[in-house]
Enzyme design. Structure first.
Site, PDB file in Angstrom:
ATOM      1  N   TYR A  57     -24.929  12.802  36.524  1.00  0.00           N
ATOM      2  CA  TYR A  57     -25.109  12.262  35.179  1.00  0.00           C
ATOM      3  C   TYR A  57     -24.865  13.307  34.097  1.00  0.00           C
ATOM      4  CZ  TYR A  57     -29.979  13.816  35.963  1.00  0.00           C
ATOM      5  OH  TYR A  57     -31.100  14.527  36.274  1.00  0.00           O
ATOM      6  N   LYS A 102     -24.765   1.588  16.528  1.00  0.00           N
ATOM      7  CA  LYS A 102     -24.864   2.408  15.311  1.00  0.00           C
ATOM      8  C   LYS A 102     -26.229   2.105  14.705  1.00  0.00           C
ATOM      9  CE  LYS A 102     -21.396   2.909  12.585  1.00  0.00           C
ATOM     10  NZ  LYS A 102     -20.305   2.719  11.604  1.00  0.00           N
TER      11      LYS A 102
END
Length: 126
Positions: A57, A102
């Site tokens: 990861y 966002k």
């Protein structure tokens, strides 16, 4: 027991980046959250305890960070680049679920975020 599917997950990874259509978005940037759920054959790693047998990861994060640094107008474009890069670098990936948000988007509404979510499968039969 038989492993049906395994996933490597990155949750709520934060970035400050310069994606957007509005001039202020490309100038001052905004904060973004990335969530990834990546299908990967984890059976060998479950037995071996070796990082080389899994999807690292930290390496995935580095690829995502690289794509987030590259400004785009559309979040769809950023998301597409992220999944292409992951798929290209890790051919054993079986699926990718990606959410790109966002935070506090400039749309005149009181909202925590706006973004895109995509789901891809690596099915050689398609």
């Amino acid at each position: 027991m038989k492993l049906i599917e395994g996933y490597v997950i990155l949750k709520d990874v934060r970035f400050h980046a310069f994606h957007g259509v509005m001039p202020q978005e490309t100038k001052v940037g905004a904060d973004f959250l990335v969530n990834l759920r990546i299908g990967y054959p984890l059976g060998t790693a479950m037995e071996s305890d070796e990082v080389g047998d899994t999807l690292n990861y930290a390496e995935v994060y580095a690829l995502v960070a690289q794509e987030m640094k590259q400004p785009s107008k559309l979040l769809e474009h950023v998301a597409g680049r992220i999944v292409k890069t992951i798929s290209k670098n890790f051919p054993l990936v079986t699926s990718i679920d990606l959410t790109l948000m966002k935070q506090n988007p400039p749309m005149g509404a009181d909202a925590e975020g706006a973004g895109v979510e995509i789901h891809l499968i690596n099915d050689k039969r398609l």
